[in-house]
Design an enzyme around this catalytic site. Structure first.
Site, PDB file in Angstrom:
ATOM      1  N   GLU A   1       0.832  -1.211   0.000  1.00 22.10           N
ATOM      2  CA  GLU A   1       0.000   0.000   0.000  1.00 22.10           C
ATOM      3  C   GLU A   1       0.869   1.266   0.000  1.00 22.10           C
ATOM      4  O   GLU A   1       0.543   2.248  -0.669  1.00 22.10           O
ATOM      5  CB  GLU A   1      -0.943  -0.039   1.213  1.00 22.10           C
ATOM      6  CG  GLU A   1      -1.986  -1.145   1.064  1.00 22.10           C
ATOM      7  CD  GLU A   1      -2.720  -1.462   2.363  1.00 22.10           C
ATOM      8  OE1 GLU A   1      -2.053  -1.771   3.372  1.00 22.10           O
ATOM      9  OE2 GLU A   1      -3.961  -1.408   2.365  1.00 22.10           O
TER      10      GLU A   1
ATOM     11  N   GLU B   1      -3.632  -9.626   4.142  1.00 16.80           N
ATOM     12  CA  GLU B   1      -4.437  -9.327   5.337  1.00 16.80           C
ATOM     13  C   GLU B   1      -5.478 -10.386   5.661  1.00 16.80           C
ATOM     14  O   GLU B   1      -5.806 -10.611   6.828  1.00 16.80           O
ATOM     15  CB  GLU B   1      -5.131  -7.958   5.180  1.00 16.80           C
ATOM     16  CG  GLU B   1      -4.206  -6.767   5.308  1.00 16.80           C
ATOM     17  CD  GLU B   1      -3.473  -6.416   4.022  1.00 16.80           C
ATOM     18  OE1 GLU B   1      -3.556  -7.174   3.038  1.00 16.80           O
ATOM     19  OE2 GLU B   1      -2.800  -5.366   4.014  1.00 16.80           O
TER      20      GLU B   1
HETATM   21  N1  CAA Z   1       4.770  -7.076  11.641  1.00 18.58           N
HETATM   22  C1  CAA Z   1       5.595  -7.340  12.664  1.00 18.58           C
HETATM   23  N2  CAA Z   1       6.700  -8.067  12.556  1.00 18.58           N
HETATM   24  C2  CAA Z   1       6.990  -8.562  11.337  1.00 18.58           C
HETATM   25  C3  CAA Z   1       6.182  -8.342  10.230  1.00 18.58           C
HETATM   26  C4  CAA Z   1       5.020  -7.555  10.404  1.00 18.58           C
HETATM   27  N3  CAA Z   1       4.205  -7.240   9.405  1.00 18.58           N
HETATM   28  N4  CAA Z   1       6.707  -8.979   9.171  1.00 18.58           N
HETATM   29  C5  CAA Z   1       7.843  -9.561   9.598  1.00 18.58           C
HETATM   30  N5  CAA Z   1       8.015  -9.322  10.906  1.00 18.58           N
HETATM   31  C6  CAA Z   1       9.103  -9.798  11.777  1.00 18.58           C
HETATM   32  C7  CAA Z   1       8.951 -11.261  12.120  1.00 18.58           C
HETATM   33  O1  CAA Z   1       8.045 -11.420  13.189  1.00 18.58           O
HETATM   34  C8  CAA Z   1      10.359 -11.628  12.454  1.00 18.58           C
HETATM   35  O2  CAA Z   1      10.631 -11.170  13.745  1.00 18.58           O
HETATM   36  P1  CAA Z   1      11.494 -12.112  14.776  1.00 18.58           P
HETATM   37  O3  CAA Z   1      12.842 -12.263  14.121  1.00 18.58           O
HETATM   38  O4  CAA Z   1      11.525 -11.298  16.030  1.00 18.58           O
HETATM   39  O5  CAA Z   1      10.752 -13.390  14.876  1.00 18.58           O
HETATM   40  C9  CAA Z   1      11.181 -10.778  11.485  1.00 18.58           C
HETATM   41  O6  CAA Z   1      10.325  -9.721  11.068  1.00 18.58           O
HETATM   42  C10 CAA Z   1      11.646 -11.536  10.267  1.00 18.58           C
HETATM   43  O7  CAA Z   1      10.510 -12.129   9.674  1.00 18.58           O
HETATM   44  P2  CAA Z   1      10.420 -13.703   9.328  1.00 18.58           P
HETATM   45  O8  CAA Z   1      11.255 -14.488  10.255  1.00 18.58           O
HETATM   46  O9  CAA Z   1       8.974 -14.060   9.240  1.00 18.58           O
HETATM   47  O10 CAA Z   1      11.104 -13.695   7.888  1.00 18.58           O
HETATM   48  P3  CAA Z   1      10.834 -14.715   6.683  1.00 18.58           P
HETATM   49  O11 CAA Z   1      11.881 -14.400   5.679  1.00 18.58           O
HETATM   50  O12 CAA Z   1      10.719 -16.105   7.182  1.00 18.58           O
HETATM   51  O13 CAA Z   1       9.394 -14.296   6.104  1.00 18.58           O
HETATM   52  C11 CAA Z   1       7.684 -12.764   5.355  1.00 18.58           C
HETATM   53  C12 CAA Z   1       9.201 -13.058   5.478  1.00 18.58           C
HETATM   54  C13 CAA Z   1       7.046 -13.722   4.360  1.00 18.58           C
HETATM   55  C14 CAA Z   1       7.573 -11.338   4.834  1.00 18.58           C
HETATM   56  C15 CAA Z   1       7.024 -12.909   6.736  1.00 18.58           C
HETATM   57  O14 CAA Z   1       7.755 -12.158   7.686  1.00 18.58           O
HETATM   58  C16 CAA Z   1       5.590 -12.428   6.773  1.00 18.58           C
HETATM   59  O15 CAA Z   1       4.708 -13.109   6.316  1.00 18.58           O
HETATM   60  N6  CAA Z   1       5.359 -11.227   7.384  1.00 18.58           N
HETATM   61  C17 CAA Z   1       4.033 -10.701   7.597  1.00 18.58           C
HETATM   62  C18 CAA Z   1       3.512 -10.122   6.326  1.00 18.58           C
HETATM   63  C19 CAA Z   1       2.104  -9.622   6.531  1.00 18.58           C
HETATM   64  O16 CAA Z   1       1.184 -10.355   6.851  1.00 18.58           O
HETATM   65  N7  CAA Z   1       1.919  -8.304   6.319  1.00 18.58           N
HETATM   66  C20 CAA Z   1       0.628  -7.684   6.381  1.00 18.58           C
HETATM   67  C21 CAA Z   1       0.399  -7.063   7.713  1.00 18.58           C
HETATM   68  S1  CAA Z   1      -1.251  -6.527   7.883  1.00 18.58           S
HETATM   69  C22 CAA Z   1      -1.285  -5.061   7.159  1.00 18.58           C
HETATM   70  O17 CAA Z   1      -0.315  -4.537   6.621  1.00 18.58           O
HETATM   71  C23 CAA Z   1      -2.691  -4.484   7.261  1.00 18.58           C
HETATM   72  C24 CAA Z   1      -2.931  -3.312   6.464  1.00 18.58           C
HETATM   73  O18 CAA Z   1      -3.631  -3.167   5.466  1.00 18.58           O
HETATM   74  C25 CAA Z   1      -2.327  -2.191   6.965  1.00 18.58           C
END
Ligand code: CAA
Length: 263
Positions: free
Chosen positions: A117, A137
């Site tokens: 976004e 989401e």
């Molecule tokens: N919020 C908080 N922390 C996050 C994050 C997020 N959106 N995305 C990643 N992190 C953190 C992880 O929790 C992790 O922290 P720790 O090392 O303390 O455990 C760190 O970043 C590294 O992430 P991963 O270990 O998960 O890394 P990966 O390479 O295995 O995976 C990824 C990468 C696929 C991007 C995965 O991190 C992921 O799926 N993240 C969430 C993505 C997501 O769902 N975003 C949407 C959020 S909702 C939103 O944005 C609503 C809206 O419209 C505003």
């Protein structure tokens, strides 16, 4: 300069007239927490006022551009807090979109949820081959709320937007280009140079022509065609009255390069 010194989650640097903003909380893949949103807001307030800065690039440190809103922060939110959160983020992203200067997202890695976004509130997206886009989401039980349900269909059409939002599927750079979500895909190591090169090309043009093109396109997307064309006429009239218009046309007819002064 003063704003740049007081930032913790974003690095703000100047390269001539270009501000380069690097989302810089790589441990959380640059997820947008309150602090980051507040810093972005402060930066864009400053960019609105700062006449010496003519264009902006947003990129990310590490393997994330921005991996979305900060989930650990949203975890406790109920309905009203969710609305307030969306309200605040939407206002910020509207402010980014409305900045009357070109803004390019140089997407280096994960641009998920609020990250996708954020990139869509920029004028142009250039992706490195490592970029990944998506609106995940629905996996979290919510809908995109930083503008994704509105900006994604405007960029890629409702069919593809619905597929991506309903399935939460991640889209790699080349596919993102093929659906119109990004303008260009480039090697990771030349991402910033490519973004700067495109921005410099834009900045060679008459600044007011760029500014009013942006206003015409952005406001035009919110109204019907007839109202959009009225707006185009009014903004065209402004540009026809500028010194830079005279310079641009005189230079063309005189077979010499134009020198614009933003007047
Ligand atoms: N919020 C908080 N922390 C996050 C994050 C997020 N959106 N995305 C990643 N992190 C953190 C992880 O929790 C992790 O922290 P720790 O090392 O303390 O455990 C760190 O970043 C590294 O992430 P991963 O270990 O998960 O890394 P990966 O390479 O295995 O995976 C990824 C990468 C696929 C991007 C995965 O991190 C992921 O799926 N993240 C969430 C993505 C997501 O769902 N975003 C949407 C959020 S909702 C939103 O944005 C609503 C809206 O419209 C505003």
């Amino acid at each position: 300069q003063q704003v740049a010194e007081r930032l913790t989650n974003i690095r703000a640097e100047l390269d001539g007239a270009i501000a380069i903003l690097t989302m810089n909380r790589p441990k959380a893949l640059n997820a947008l927490n309150d602090q980051t949103l507040e810093e972005l807001d402060r930066i864009f307030t400053c960019l609105e006022r700062e006449e010496s800065i003519l264009g902006v690039i947003i990129t990310g440190e590490g393997k994330g551009f921005v991996a979305g809103a900060d989930i650990s922060q949203m975890q406790s939110y109920k309905s009203e807090e969710g609305r307030n959160y969306a309200n605040r983020a939407q206002a910020l992203f509207n402010k980014i979109e409305a900045l009357e200067k070109p803004v390019i997202a140089a997407v280096n890695g994960y641009a998920l949820g609020g990250g996708c976004e954020l990139s869509m509130s920029c004028d142009i997206r250039i992706a490195s081959e490592k970029a990944v886009f998506g609106q995940p989401e629905a996996n979290l039980g919510v809908i995109p709320c930083f503008g994704g349900t509105q900006r994604l269909p405007r960029l890629v059409g409702t069919g593809i937007a619905k597929e991506l939002i309903y399935t939460g599927r991640q889209v790699k750079a080349e596919e993102a280009k093929s659906i119109g979500l990004v303008n260009k895909v480039v090697p990771a190591e030349s991402l910033l140079d490519e973004a700067k090169a495109m921005l410099r090309t834009i900045l060679e043009k008459a600044p007011m022509a760029i500014r009013y093109s942006k206003v015409a396109i952005n406001r035009g997307m919110d109204v019907d065609m007839r109202a959009g064309l009225e707006l185009e006429k009014d903004l065209a009239a402004i540009t026809f009255g500028t010194e830079d218009k005279q310079e641009g046309m005189d230079a063309f007819l005189g077979k010499r390069p134009a020198v614009f002064h933003n007047r």
